[in-house]
Design a protein around this motif. Structure first.
Motif, PDB file in Angstrom:
ATOM      1  N   LEU A   1      -6.613  -2.013   4.993  1.00 50.23           N
ATOM      2  CA  LEU A   1      -7.034  -3.244   5.668  1.00 50.23           C
ATOM      3  C   LEU A   1      -6.638  -4.474   4.873  1.00 50.23           C
ATOM      4  CD1 LEU A   1      -9.344  -5.545   6.184  1.00 50.23           C
ATOM      5  CD2 LEU A   1      -8.415  -4.334   8.123  1.00 50.23           C
ATOM      6  N   LEU A   2      -6.864  -4.446   3.562  1.00 55.44           N
ATOM      7  CA  LEU A   2      -6.518  -5.615   2.735  1.00 55.44           C
ATOM      8  C   LEU A   2      -5.014  -5.880   2.790  1.00 55.44           C
ATOM      9  CD1 LEU A   2      -8.832  -5.006  -0.336  1.00 55.44           C
ATOM     10  CD2 LEU A   2      -8.988  -6.877   1.290  1.00 55.44           C
ATOM     11  N   LEU A   3      -4.231  -4.801   2.948  1.00 53.23           N
ATOM     12  CA  LEU A   3      -2.781  -4.988   3.006  1.00 53.23           C
ATOM     13  C   LEU A   3      -2.342  -5.719   4.279  1.00 53.23           C
ATOM     14  CD1 LEU A   3      -1.450  -1.656   1.500  1.00 53.23           C
ATOM     15  CD2 LEU A   3      -1.117  -3.938   0.593  1.00 53.23           C
TER      16      LEU A   3
ATOM     17  N   LEU B   1     -10.221   0.464   2.806  1.00 56.60           N
ATOM     18  CA  LEU B   1     -10.188  -0.884   2.245  1.00 56.60           C
ATOM     19  C   LEU B   1      -8.759  -1.309   1.911  1.00 56.60           C
ATOM     20  CD1 LEU B   1     -13.325  -0.724  -0.044  1.00 56.60           C
ATOM     21  CD2 LEU B   1     -13.065  -1.927   2.112  1.00 56.60           C
ATOM     22  N   VAL B   2      -8.001  -0.392   1.281  1.00 54.60           N
ATOM     23  CA  VAL B   2      -6.653  -0.781   0.867  1.00 54.60           C
ATOM     24  C   VAL B   2      -5.783  -1.078   2.078  1.00 54.60           C
ATOM     25  CG1 VAL B   2      -4.580  -0.033  -0.340  1.00 54.60           C
ATOM     26  CG2 VAL B   2      -6.813   0.498  -1.293  1.00 54.60           C
TER      27      VAL B   2
ATOM     28  N   GLU C   1       2.760 -18.675  -0.078  1.00 52.96           N
ATOM     29  CA  GLU C   1       2.343 -17.430   0.562  1.00 52.96           C
ATOM     30  C   GLU C   1       2.016 -16.365  -0.478  1.00 52.96           C
ATOM     31  OE1 GLU C   1       5.194 -18.979   1.336  1.00 52.96           O
ATOM     32  OE2 GLU C   1       4.759 -19.791   3.334  1.00 52.96           O
TER      33      GLU C   1
ATOM     34  N   ALA D   1       4.718 -14.770   6.800  1.00 56.20           N
ATOM     35  CA  ALA D   1       4.790 -16.235   6.814  1.00 56.20           C
ATOM     36  C   ALA D   1       5.885 -16.713   5.874  1.00 56.20           C
ATOM     37  CB  ALA D   1       3.440 -16.816   6.410  1.00 56.20           C
ATOM     38  N   SER D   2       5.976 -16.062   4.710  1.00 55.06           N
ATOM     39  CA  SER D   2       6.991 -16.500   3.758  1.00 55.06           C
ATOM     40  C   SER D   2       8.386 -16.162   4.267  1.00 55.06           C
ATOM     41  CB  SER D   2       6.726 -15.891   2.381  1.00 55.06           C
ATOM     42  OG  SER D   2       7.583 -14.821   2.146  1.00 55.06           O
ATOM     43  N   MET D   3       8.530 -15.030   4.985  1.00 51.62           N
ATOM     44  CA  MET D   3       9.839 -14.662   5.547  1.00 51.62           C
ATOM     45  C   MET D   3      10.242 -15.630   6.662  1.00 51.62           C
ATOM     46  SD  MET D   3      11.147 -12.120   4.067  1.00 51.62           S
ATOM     47  CE  MET D   3      10.601 -11.175   2.673  1.00 51.62           C
TER      48      MET D   3
ATOM     49  N   VAL E   1       9.602 -18.714   7.006  1.00 50.54           N
ATOM     50  CA  VAL E   1      10.071 -20.025   6.536  1.00 50.54           C
ATOM     51  C   VAL E   1      11.118 -19.870   5.439  1.00 50.54           C
ATOM     52  CG1 VAL E   1       7.900 -21.183   7.095  1.00 50.54           C
ATOM     53  CG2 VAL E   1       8.227 -20.227   4.825  1.00 50.54           C
TER      54      VAL E   1
ATOM     55  N   GLN F   1       0.839 -12.745   5.019  1.00 50.81           N
ATOM     56  CA  GLN F   1       1.386 -13.774   4.132  1.00 50.81           C
ATOM     57  C   GLN F   1       2.877 -13.550   3.898  1.00 50.81           C
ATOM     58  OE1 GLN F   1      -0.039 -16.443   3.153  1.00 50.81           O
ATOM     59  NE2 GLN F   1      -2.061 -15.953   3.940  1.00 50.81           N
ATOM     60  N   LEU F   2       3.240 -12.256   3.741  1.00 48.30           N
ATOM     61  CA  LEU F   2       4.643 -11.918   3.528  1.00 48.30           C
ATOM     62  C   LEU F   2       5.481 -12.373   4.723  1.00 48.30           C
ATOM     63  CD1 LEU F   2       6.030 -10.422   1.215  1.00 48.30           C
ATOM     64  CD2 LEU F   2       5.945  -8.364   2.589  1.00 48.30           C
TER      65      LEU F   2
ATOM     66  N   TYR G   1      -3.643  -8.487   5.315  1.00 48.00           N
ATOM     67  CA  TYR G   1      -3.584  -9.901   4.938  1.00 48.00           C
ATOM     68  C   TYR G   1      -2.369 -10.179   4.067  1.00 48.00           C
ATOM     69  CZ  TYR G   1      -8.235  -9.976   6.875  1.00 48.00           C
ATOM     70  OH  TYR G   1      -9.287  -9.872   7.736  1.00 48.00           O
ATOM     71  N   VAL G   2      -2.033  -9.213   3.206  1.00 50.03           N
ATOM     72  CA  VAL G   2      -0.835  -9.362   2.385  1.00 50.03           C
ATOM     73  C   VAL G   2       0.399  -9.414   3.286  1.00 50.03           C
ATOM     74  CG1 VAL G   2       0.553  -8.307   0.569  1.00 50.03           C
ATOM     75  CG2 VAL G   2      -1.938  -8.190   0.455  1.00 50.03           C
TER      76      VAL G   2
ATOM     77  N   MET H   1      -1.635 -14.486  -1.149  1.00 51.24           N
ATOM     78  CA  MET H   1      -1.907 -13.052  -1.027  1.00 51.24           C
ATOM     79  C   MET H   1      -2.489 -12.480  -2.319  1.00 51.24           C
ATOM     80  SD  MET H   1       1.769 -11.089  -1.098  1.00 51.24           S
ATOM     81  CE  MET H   1       2.689 -12.047   0.070  1.00 51.24           C
TER      82      MET H   1
END
Lengths: 361, 310
Positions: free
Chosen positions: A154-156, A151-152, B270, A165-167, A169, A162-163, A158-159, B274
């Motif tokens: 896999l959930l990471l 679970l951990v 973002e 995406a933020s990098m 832009v 997002q990370l 998605y994190v 998360m």
């Protein structure tokens, strides 16, 4: 009445035959799926499996793509297979791949526009470290707090997305990109580019790394105590405990290696075929690699072949999209189906099928 | 930044809606896990439910038929898992992953012609009198029927598992399949039924996403909701009412971060996006750190294959 009888030892012959059978079964089932979509099944299967290699017009372009796509798949799958053998389920390779690409590209971009021979090796190390560190999160949580690594990890993913995406832009955005998201193109930065090594083959450093990983994994599993412990922990956890295998060390090793390899794969991709960090940089290699690992029977040589076959379905899928108007998602469903048939086929490896009623023992 | 723009009534009402898909999927998975089956394909079954529900609702114009279609779709996919793990005795972890990978691909395939369409509207059920109570009314009593159905389902599952013979048998199968088999219970059939129930619930959860929460169809729209549902079952230490708590906690975080985004907090979007995943991981860590408690309640035969002849 069909009955299953457990084999005392898994059958070697069936273990080798099931992947082949699974591929054939997938071709048939996939053909039916394509027929339902209103396409000629024979032509669709030929376009996916034959044309990328032998079509007179397209083969010249698509053949090199085979290695380009197989490289990251093999590299990631080799790492995953070690864990899968030991019962350590790292299914977040996609996240480690992303973080590896971010770290590696970050190091490269930090030195821009300096030209030096050591930049690319530094990037490779940074990529591997990034993937390793990202895989250590589920690893340490598992060993320290007994948290489920499936679970951990896999959930990471998605994190990590997002990370990234933020990098794309923010921190890593191309300052000369007139505000568009995405980093500088590393292919236009000679010291950081992961170029084709032999023109027209698709061979880049990532493919070389994948081949080295195959050899190392083979030696590790067959000639090294760590490899023996990995196999032991997977097949007989109690025996492993008695022989002094430390589960925590094993978990950290498996997750660490798979993370580092996935991170390296990400770096080779971002510096080579992809060229830059963008919002949609990752294309699911981390997940397809799970199929590759199983298709290759978690064996290094098997993974090498499975990686090439899976790469073929990717390229064939693109070709079928372009020539037959087959939807892109069809190939994903096709790959999932392959895994089903493969897992179903395992019953033949572990059991004998008996017809007739059970005898009274 | 203007935090006063966040309306607590709307926030709490949205929380109920945001947590419903995960609640449905998690309660279904709880039943499957109580029967000793670890189905990691929740994400795949949810997304198949999302597209099946959406397609049926659009074609028939009736969203309730859509829910039925979603439940059937989710259950049908879960039966592939059931066949592979219960009859062909394949590894449950690997098969669950395969289910997710296949579900994501297959849903995108059937969903191609449905992107960009609006599904038929589902009206909120304004419960007379109760809905007019200030504050409590809009928060609790002005939702669509699925929100209440999900809570009812939790109550039914809780009752069935702890107070009925059927629940006792289900738990026996999950704790020790050999003992249950020796007593004459059909372990495989009970497990197949539990898996199908889990699939139907996950399908409903997915359909709630595509019909009410979003509401439209996009590829990969579940975005990890299925995995969070799996995490919530662990968080709940396999207790139905705690699943409700876990789902609301997660729904609360999701809604709160969306509200903070809208309010223009000085944290990049973002990082807010998360946060639900990070919180889920954090909660998992806290729950599993206490080794005794967490493992005490896990079904003893969870994830183990059952082969009668051995």
């Amino acid at each position: 009445m069909i009955r299953l009888e457990k084999r005392p030892e898994p059958s070697q012959n069936w273990a080798l035959a099931t992947p082949v059978l699974a591929v054939l079964a997938t071709m048939v089932a996939g053909g039916i799926m394509f027929a339902l979509l209103g396409k000629d099944p024979v032509e669709a299967i030929r376009t996916i499996f034959w044309d990328p290699l032998f079509h007179p017009d397209f083969a010249a372009f698509s053949r090199p793509q085979l290695l380009v796509k197989a490289g990251p798949l093999i590299l990631i799958a080799i790492g995953l297979s070690l864990g899968f053998r030991a019962g350590v389920w790292n299914i977040g390779a996609e996240g480690q791949y992303i973080i590896g690409a971010l770290c590696g590209a970050g190091v490269g971009l930090a030195f821009y526009p300096l030209e030096a021979f050591w930049i690319f090796p530094m990037m490779v190390i940074a990529g591997a470290l990034g993937g390793w560190a990202w895989a250590m999160i589920p690893g340490i949580l598992k060993t320290r707090f007994n948290t489920n690594e499936i679970l951990v990890s896999l959930l990471l993913v998605y994190v990590a997305e997002q990370l990234m995406a933020s990098m794309a832009v923010g921190l890593l955005r191309n300052p000369e990109g007139s505000g568009f998201p995405g980093s500088r193109n590393l292919q236009q930065y000679a010291s950081a580019a992961n170029n084709e090594l032999i023109a027209g083959t698709g061979m880049h450093w990532g493919v070389v790394a994948a081949l080295i990983a195959v050899i190392f994994a083979y030696i590790l599993l067959n000639r090294h105590i760590m490899g023996f412990n990995i196999r032991l922990a997977g097949q007989a956890p109690r025996a492993a405990k008695f022989s002094g295998v430390k589960p925590a060390r094993l978990i950290l090793f498996c997750l660490g290696v798979s993370g580092a390899l996935a991170g390296m794969a990400g770096l080779f991709e971002v510096a080579g075929p992809a060229g830059q960090i963008t919002i949609d940089f990752n294309v699911g290699y981390g997940f397809t690699a799970i199929i590759v690992a199983f298709l290759g029977r978690l064996h290094p040589v098997g993974i090498l072949l499975a990686g090439l076959l899976m790469a073929l379905t990717y390229i064939g899928g693109e070709l079928a999209q372009f020539m037959l108007g087959l939807p892109a998602a069809a190939i994903q469903a096709f790959q999932g189906m392959l895994l089903f048939f493969l897992l179903a086929g395992d019953v033949l490896t572990n059991f004998r099928i008996r017809l007739g009623r059970a005898e009274v023992a | 930044m203007d935090l006063s723009s966040i309306n607590p009534v709307l926030l709490l009402a949205a929380l109920m809606v945001a947590s419903t898909p995960i609640l449905l999927a998690a309660i279904g998975e709880l039943v499957a896990e109580k029967a000793g089956v670890l189905n990691l394909g929740v994400e795949g079954m949810m997304i198949i439910g999302a597209i099946c529900g959406f397609a049926v609702a659009v074609e028939t114009g009736n969203p309730y038929l859509g829910y039925i279609g979603a439940a059937i779709g989710g259950a049908a996919l879960s039966l592939i898992f059931a066949f592979l793990t219960q009859y062909l005795l394949s590894n449950q972890v690997a098969t669950g992953l395969a289910l997710t990978l296949f579900g994501l691909g297959f849903s995108a395939l059937i969903g191609q012609s449905y992107s960009g369409i609006k599904p038929p509207q589902i009206n909120d059920l304004n419960i007379p009198l109760l809905a007019d109570i200030p504050f409590v009314g809009p928060v609790l009593f002005q939702h669509d029927i699925m929100v209440y159905f999900a809570i009812l389902l939790v109550a039914v599952v809780a009752y069935m598992l702890t107070r009925t013979r059927a629940g006792l048998i289900l738990r026996a199968v999950g704790e020790s399949h050999d003992a249950a088999h020796a007593l004459g219970y059909k372990v495989v059939l009970i497990r197949v039924a539990a898996i199908a129930f889990g699939g139907a619930c996950a399908g409903l959860g997915g359909a709630y996403l595509s019909l009410v929460r979003v509401p439209q169809w996009t590829e990969g729209m579940t975005a990890g909701a299925g995995w969070i549902a799996l995490a919530i079952v662990v968080f709940a230490s396999w207790k139905p009412w705690r699943v409700l708590l876990g789902a609301y906690l997660f729904g609360g975080i999701t809604v709160l971060q969306l509200n903070l985004q809208a309010a223009g907090v000085k944290i990049p979007v973002e990082y807010l996006s998360m946060s639900p995943y990070l919180i889920t991981i954090l909660v998992l860590v806290i729950m599993s750190a206490d080794r005794g408690r967490a493992s005490l309640n896990a079904p003893a035969a969870l994830g183990k294959s059952f082969h009668a002849a051995s």
